[in-house]
Design a protein around this motif. Structure first.
Motif, mmCIF file in Angstrom:
data_model
loop_
_atom_site.group_PDB
_atom_site.id
_atom_site.type_symbol
_atom_site.label_atom_id
_atom_site.label_comp_id
_atom_site.label_asym_id
_atom_site.label_seq_id
_atom_site.Cartn_x
_atom_site.Cartn_y
_atom_site.Cartn_z
ATOM 1 N N PRO A 154 29.599 -94.723 -41.962
ATOM 2 C CA PRO A 154 28.193 -94.619 -41.596
ATOM 3 C C PRO A 154 27.805 -95.721 -40.600
ATOM 4 O O PRO A 154 28.191 -96.872 -40.767
ATOM 5 C CB PRO A 154 27.450 -94.794 -42.917
ATOM 6 C CG PRO A 154 28.453 -94.419 -43.962
ATOM 7 C CD PRO A 154 29.768 -94.875 -43.414
ATOM 8 N N ILE A 155 27.080 -95.344 -39.563
ATOM 9 C CA ILE A 155 26.578 -96.298 -38.571
ATOM 10 C C ILE A 155 25.287 -96.885 -39.124
ATOM 11 O O ILE A 155 24.363 -96.148 -39.460
ATOM 12 C CB ILE A 155 26.327 -95.604 -37.219
ATOM 13 C CG1 ILE A 155 27.627 -95.005 -36.687
ATOM 14 C CG2 ILE A 155 25.707 -96.568 -36.215
ATOM 15 C CD1 ILE A 155 27.438 -94.052 -35.516
ATOM 16 N N GLN A 156 25.219 -98.220 -39.211
ATOM 17 C CA GLN A 156 24.070 -98.837 -39.867
ATOM 18 C C GLN A 156 23.234 -99.752 -38.983
ATOM 19 O O GLN A 156 22.209 -100.244 -39.415
ATOM 20 C CB GLN A 156 24.542 -99.590 -41.108
ATOM 21 C CG GLN A 156 25.133 -98.659 -42.137
ATOM 22 C CD GLN A 156 25.551 -99.381 -43.397
ATOM 23 O OE1 GLN A 156 25.318 -100.562 -43.577
ATOM 24 N NE2 GLN A 156 26.180 -98.660 -44.298
ATOM 25 N N SER A 157 23.649 -100.037 -37.772
ATOM 26 C CA SER A 157 22.844 -100.901 -36.902
ATOM 27 C C SER A 157 23.320 -100.776 -35.473
ATOM 28 O O SER A 157 24.374 -100.215 -35.206
ATOM 29 C CB SER A 157 22.930 -102.360 -37.366
ATOM 30 O OG SER A 157 24.257 -102.828 -37.268
ATOM 31 N N GLY A 158 22.536 -101.328 -34.540
ATOM 32 C CA GLY A 158 22.924 -101.287 -33.146
ATOM 33 C C GLY A 158 22.194 -102.326 -32.323
ATOM 34 O O GLY A 158 21.203 -102.906 -32.771
ATOM 35 N N ASP A 161 20.897 -100.702 -25.699
ATOM 36 C CA ASP A 161 20.380 -99.325 -25.672
ATOM 37 C C ASP A 161 20.665 -98.595 -26.975
ATOM 38 O O ASP A 161 20.076 -97.557 -27.257
ATOM 39 C CB ASP A 161 21.017 -98.533 -24.522
ATOM 40 C CG ASP A 161 20.654 -99.067 -23.152
ATOM 41 O OD1 ASP A 161 19.548 -99.628 -22.998
ATOM 42 O OD2 ASP A 161 21.489 -98.931 -22.231
ATOM 43 N N TRP A 162 21.575 -99.117 -27.769
ATOM 44 C CA TRP A 162 21.985 -98.464 -29.010
ATOM 45 C C TRP A 162 21.287 -99.047 -30.227
ATOM 46 O O TRP A 162 21.690 -98.813 -31.368
ATOM 47 C CB TRP A 162 23.493 -98.544 -29.183
ATOM 48 C CG TRP A 162 24.272 -97.935 -28.061
ATOM 49 C CD1 TRP A 162 23.788 -97.217 -27.002
ATOM 50 C CD2 TRP A 162 25.673 -97.994 -27.868
ATOM 51 N NE1 TRP A 162 24.800 -96.832 -26.176
ATOM 52 C CE2 TRP A 162 25.974 -97.298 -26.682
ATOM 53 C CE3 TRP A 162 26.714 -98.572 -28.584
ATOM 54 C CZ2 TRP A 162 27.276 -97.168 -26.206
ATOM 55 C CZ3 TRP A 162 28.005 -98.440 -28.109
ATOM 56 C CH2 TRP A 162 28.281 -97.742 -26.931
ATOM 57 N N ALA A 163 20.203 -99.790 -30.008
ATOM 58 C CA ALA A 163 19.433 -100.347 -31.136
ATOM 59 C C ALA A 163 18.951 -99.208 -32.030
ATOM 60 O O ALA A 163 18.707 -98.093 -31.563
ATOM 61 C CB ALA A 163 18.251 -101.154 -30.617
ATOM 62 N N ASN A 164 18.828 -99.472 -33.298
ATOM 63 C CA ASN A 164 18.367 -98.493 -34.297
ATOM 64 C C ASN A 164 19.316 -97.305 -34.451
ATOM 65 O O ASN A 164 18.890 -96.213 -34.829
ATOM 66 C CB ASN A 164 16.957 -97.988 -33.969
ATOM 67 C CG ASN A 164 15.955 -99.103 -33.899
ATOM 68 O OD1 ASN A 164 15.964 -100.004 -34.735
ATOM 69 N ND2 ASN A 164 15.114 -99.091 -32.879
ATOM 70 N N SER A 165 20.593 -97.505 -34.152
ATOM 71 C CA SER A 165 21.568 -96.423 -34.310
ATOM 72 C C SER A 165 21.839 -96.146 -35.784
ATOM 73 O O SER A 165 21.900 -97.061 -36.605
ATOM 74 C CB SER A 165 22.891 -96.794 -33.628
ATOM 75 O OG SER A 165 22.787 -96.736 -32.237
ATOM 76 N N THR A 166 22.000 -94.869 -36.090
ATOM 77 C CA THR A 166 22.431 -94.416 -37.411
ATOM 78 C C THR A 166 23.403 -93.271 -37.186
ATOM 79 O O THR A 166 23.760 -92.963 -36.058
ATOM 80 C CB THR A 166 21.248 -93.947 -38.283
ATOM 81 O OG1 THR A 166 20.598 -92.858 -37.612
ATOM 82 C CG2 THR A 166 20.247 -95.061 -38.540
ATOM 83 N N GLY A 167 23.799 -92.626 -38.250
ATOM 84 C CA GLY A 167 24.726 -91.510 -38.149
ATOM 85 C C GLY A 167 26.005 -91.818 -38.890
ATOM 86 O O GLY A 167 26.046 -92.682 -39.765
ATOM 87 N N SER A 168 27.073 -91.136 -38.516
ATOM 88 C CA SER A 168 28.345 -91.316 -39.202
ATOM 89 C C SER A 168 29.488 -90.877 -38.296
ATOM 90 O O SER A 168 29.396 -89.858 -37.615
ATOM 91 C CB SER A 168 28.353 -90.482 -40.475
ATOM 92 O OG SER A 168 29.570 -90.625 -41.154
#
Length: 195
Positions: A154-158, A161-168
């Motif tokens: 799971p993507i938990q931070s960024g 330009d990828w700040a607030n990234s989530t997903g998996s």
């Protein structure tokens, strides 16, 4: 001739200015491995890599690509318990072009498998021209006695330009923690950036 790169000026593991040098022959090998993986198919969904904007304004990207191990090193090993810590850097291609600094901790078991947790930071440029980094911290990790692994991260931070990234992202590949062989594999999943 060589290809030089300085990755992640301050990595999640505290290393600064990690520099690696790769011969063009090795870089061509990376491309050949990627082409072979593409030709063989694998499980990766190689459909459209385009992004869509959801109702709440989030950018949802179907991510996919390949990675190749550039370096790995055992930084701690206790033969009595099998406990170990390994660090490394991978070269990413596909939706994300850049590098990933990773850290794995766990223990080798009697049957040659390795069980533990991984922590990874991907830094680079995406196919949409944005750049930054994101982190997938403390994910369960299992390596079989042949060096094969599968992982869901799971993507938990960024940042950037990828700040607030989530997903998996899902990974399937090969890793040699001793660094004697070049590992690599494929990644695929959903990457979400919220405004």
């Amino acid at each position: 001739k060589t290809f030089n790169h300085v990755s992640n000026p301050v990595g999640h593991n505290g290393r600064k200015g990690v520099k690696f040098t790769m011969s063009y022959k090795h870089l061509i090998g990376v491309c050949l491995i990627a082409c072979t993986l593409i030709a063989c198919g694998g499980e990766m969904d190689t459909g459209s890599l385009e992004s869509a904007v959801s109702d709440n304004g989030a950018i949802v990207t179907k991510a996919a690509g390949y990675y190749m191990g550039l370096e790995s090193q055992i930084i701690y090993y206790d033969p009595a318990s099998g406990e170990a810590m390994v660090i490394g850097t991978d070269l990413f291609m596909g939706t994300f072009t850049g590098t990933a600094d990773w850290f794995v901790s766990g223990a080798f078991k009697g049957n040659g498998t390795f069980v533990g947790f991984s922590d990874e930071t991907v830094t680079g440029v995406a196919t949409d021209g944005t750049s930054g980094s994101f982190r997938t911290p403390k994910q369960p990790f299992t390596l079989d006695n042949q060096g094969n692994f599968r992982e869901t991260s799971p993507i938990q931070s960024g940042t950037g330009d990828w700040a607030n990234s989530t997903g998996s992202l899902k990974y399937a590949g090969l890793m040699d923690p001793t660094g004697q062989q070049t590992g690599g594999g494929q990644y695929w999943g959903t990457w979400i950036r919220t405004p």
